[in-house]
Scaffold this active site. Sequence first.
Site, PDB file in Angstrom:
ATOM      1  N   MET E  76      20.969 -27.845 -33.619  1.00 36.19           N
ATOM      2  CA  MET E  76      19.492 -27.761 -33.109  1.00 36.19           C
ATOM      3  C   MET E  76      19.458 -26.044 -32.879  1.00 36.19           C
ATOM      4  O   MET E  76      18.501 -25.686 -32.484  1.00 36.19           O
ATOM      5  CB  MET E  76      19.909 -28.387 -31.954  1.00 36.19           C
ATOM      6  N   CYS E  77      19.799 -24.978 -33.780  1.00 36.07           N
ATOM      7  CA  CYS E  77      20.049 -23.401 -32.560  1.00 36.07           C
ATOM      8  C   CYS E  77      18.591 -23.264 -34.196  1.00 36.07           C
ATOM      9  O   CYS E  77      18.361 -23.650 -35.580  1.00 36.07           O
ATOM     10  CB  CYS E  77      20.765 -22.149 -33.226  1.00 36.07           C
ATOM     11  N   HIS E  78      17.296 -22.494 -33.507  1.00 33.85           N
ATOM     12  CA  HIS E  78      16.839 -21.763 -34.035  1.00 33.85           C
ATOM     13  C   HIS E  78      17.024 -20.177 -34.968  1.00 33.85           C
ATOM     14  O   HIS E  78      17.855 -19.864 -34.618  1.00 33.85           O
ATOM     15  CB  HIS E  78      15.638 -20.877 -33.539  1.00 33.85           C
ATOM     16  N   MET E 114      24.407 -18.788 -28.450  1.00 35.23           N
ATOM     17  CA  MET E 114      25.087 -19.206 -29.426  1.00 35.23           C
ATOM     18  C   MET E 114      25.335 -18.126 -29.847  1.00 35.23           C
ATOM     19  O   MET E 114      27.112 -18.264 -31.253  1.00 35.23           O
ATOM     20  CB  MET E 114      23.785 -20.136 -30.060  1.00 35.23           C
ATOM     21  N   GLU E 115      24.449 -17.215 -30.741  1.00 33.63           N
ATOM     22  CA  GLU E 115      24.813 -15.652 -31.445  1.00 33.63           C
ATOM     23  C   GLU E 115      26.682 -15.476 -31.503  1.00 33.63           C
ATOM     24  O   GLU E 115      27.124 -14.991 -32.149  1.00 33.63           O
ATOM     25  CB  GLU E 115      23.612 -15.145 -31.538  1.00 33.63           C
ATOM     26  N   ASP E 129      43.792 -16.337 -38.555  1.00 34.26           N
ATOM     27  CA  ASP E 129      43.935 -16.851 -40.550  1.00 34.26           C
ATOM     28  C   ASP E 129      45.297 -15.271 -40.800  1.00 34.26           C
ATOM     29  O   ASP E 129      45.533 -15.699 -41.855  1.00 34.26           O
ATOM     30  CB  ASP E 129      42.517 -16.404 -40.647  1.00 34.26           C
TER      31      ASP E 129
END
Lengths: 160, 160, 160, 160, 160, 160
Positions: E76-78, E114-115, E129
């Site tokens: 749902m992120c733009h 969010m970024e 990793d």
Amino acid sequence: MDQGLTHIDEDGNVTMVDVGHKPNTLRKAVFGTSVVVNARTMELLMNKALPKGDVLTTAKIAGIQAAKKTWELIPMCHPLLLSFLDVRFEVDTSRNIIHIQAEARTTAGTGVEMEALVAAQCAAMTIYDMCKAVQRDIVITDCKLLHKSGGRSGTYEYSG
Amino acid sequence: MDQGLTHIDEDGNVTMVDVGHKPNTLRKAVFGTSVVVNARTMELLMNKALPKGDVLTTAKIAGIQAAKKTWELIPMCHPLLLSFLDVRFEVDTSRNIIHIQAEARTTAGTGVEMEALVAAQCAAMTIYDMCKAVQRDIVITDCKLLHKSGGRSGTYEYSG
Amino acid sequence: MDQGLTHIDEDGNVTMVDVGHKPNTLRKAVFGTSVVVNARTMELLMNKALPKGDVLTTAKIAGIQAAKKTWELIPMCHPLLLSFLDVRFEVDTSRNIIHIQAEARTTAGTGVEMEALVAAQCAAMTIYDMCKAVQRDIVITDCKLLHKSGGRSGTYEYSG
Amino acid sequence: MDQGLTHIDEDGNVTMVDVGHKPNTLRKAVFGTSVVVNARTMELLMNKALPKGDVLTTAKIAGIQAAKKTWELIPMCHPLLLSFLDVRFEVDTSRNIIHIQAEARTTAGTGVEMEALVAAQCAAMTIYDMCKAVQRDIVITDCKLLHKSGGRSGTYEYSG
Amino acid sequence: MDQGLTHIDEDGNVTMVDVGHKPNTLRKAVFGTSVVVNARTMELLMNKALPKGDVLTTAKIAGIQAAKKTWELIPMCHPLLLSFLDVRFEVDTSRNIIHIQAEARTTAGTGVEMEALVAAQCAAMTIYDMCKAVQRDIVITDCKLLHKSGGRSGTYEYSG
Amino acid sequence: MDQGLTHIDEDGNVTMVDVGHKPNTLRKAVFGTSVVVNARTMELLMNKALPKGDVLTTAKIAGIQAAKKTWELIPMCHPLLLSFLDVRFEVDTSRNIIHIQAEARTTAGTGVEMEALVAAQCAAMTIYDMCKAVQRDIVITDCKLLHKSGGRSGTYEYSG
């Protein structure tokens, strides 16, 4: 586990099929779809006079490129290694329809219908994009599986 | 089919090769390319004093990451599972040239030249990006296949 | 902070430039690169007889598509909204060279050299891919900035 | 330029429109498409009993996710910043049709038809994927622009 | 509409917020996360002796690259145009913890939490990793918003 | 080679492991992570009353989709063909924690820990995104390998 712990099914039970135990066999699928234009758009297409240029080569490349990303576009699809992809066009100038057939092949434990479907529809959408400056009411229609072979479920042929 | 129906070749006959029947063999390819800078840029590079930081590690990672997307960048390439990728640098401080070698390996029915080529050129472009604030006339040049083995066509070695 | 806490510079000081305070201006960049083939490949290209089909349309589309992903390929690049992209070819049949020029434009706080560079080199790599079945020693060479305008640093023109 | 140099048009004149001088206005587009299933598939859908789980939520998310990649899927599309995306479903249980409407909005110099189209068709393809284990002859059909507003060409409404 | 037509809410009411009417302001967000290793892994890290090479530069680049794809990873992120991204590390050698801070900035109608979150967690996963060959029970923990500014909701500072 | 030529190790010795000679075996990995919310957010989640809609289905799809891109997100990861992916949730309403378990499977020469890790953390980040409008101090924590099997190094079980 402690008292308040609940497995809830609000996750929609969305499920990816486990294909790890299916044998690798040669899979093939062909999808068809159609783009219905008007007479003027068809004439411009046949005369290679559309403003964005070579429609069908662009659509073919777009379909092939998109099919390789099927696993990225369709949430429950598995990644697979396509060994062949083709997008073919037949133009019905009497009814102003561009018929698209897309074919995908692989050797895998899962089928390639979705790859052929994505190739066909992305080719159709690219035709729409290349023609939309001259016509707004183009219709993409009648998209269906034409052929599927390989895998446990046997061969399927569309019987119109 | 009805009368107006024509298979037209306006699609440029663009063709993806069917690799479904080719045997899986160990494939290897090495590409070389070169980035020609000026003396000041070379000095900044050797002194790790370029404004965007560690040029070669960034370029190496960029090359490896891009090579994994070769099938996404080059339209008629097949997706394949790289088993190894490396990008190596040799710096010629007397002539101000950064030599890049990129190597790709896989076990597949199709070769990995394009993966090695994409790795080499994306590493080179990243070097350009990391240095362009201090020099505008950097040249990326002399990009060629150095080695290819595996597959029906046999081993190829560049003979300068 | 407690005693053992250290900011270490093992992260290579890799740095993305903050472009948030730069004014949005119209930016343009043109890169050139060249693909050197042999006489037979050139003849097949001019006769549209190469096995994978229409080389230059495929290369042009590949260049345009790749340029839109520049921020994905080049680690320290910012995402930006390209307003225009073009890839042009000039074929020198006497020297068997395909010259590529790629142009990118945007209105942004950062330049578009990298987008033009990626378009030019991916078009060149696609030409390599479409011709590699008939010739292995193709060279991609002499890739350089031809023009840059917009932004604080003024206009740059390559002066051979 | 020297004698042998020719601009050849084998590149299909494929052209990306320059949108750099178009004013940014609020753009909106709505596309509709339909998925025709059989009675059994419809019953399983309404009873949330399909093997891969919640079909419509998955299809909605797939449509929204794909629309954000329109510039990646459709070669001549510009990247743009969608401000809103929605995918809506209406289920006609008497005729066994799932009607999909996808809406895209942005403030930009170019329209969002292609984003709405990609959302609608990728939602439809995901429905196909989630149902194909129980029915092979599903048809995706009648995909057309329903509404478009913003930009120089004015408002368009589909008039059945 | 005809009788059988139902708007069903099986689509989970998943909703993308319409940000089209929000004013563009300078947005900034910082996320922190931590990677807890054992003494031996920490020693190898500090001595640059881990088998996959330079851990922190690789993690920083991975974080920056992933943040640019936040709209692709989080449904749902733009999409938005990041003007700045940074990933910073502080190594607590007494407790064997690598603290990560990721910062994102943009000028947009929607925030960049969010970024920053994606950058921090992808950097952490890359550290995992690069170290997993020498330690399996590494823990990524305590990931939280540290700072957010810009936008209607005002400034937020984490108050431990 | 000439005098000025140096192999420099400024490239951080970043290394992709060559997995070409490892036998293909069935690999499985499970990662766990946790999202700690407050009582109000938990109540809204359980009542399906969060503003962006169905949180867990969206998070599950996001986790599955992201795992397929692990090779794109984590620089030194190899591309591989996942045969199965699942993301499961357990909600502890007494402590307001959403526990996530992600499982990945493949038959390959390299393990799938990273794919399970990416699935778990992207599902967690999506939960954060779907809830952040109602709570800013959500914490994603305690992310660790729970199970790993297949491959030379044998089976690993987390022993809390």
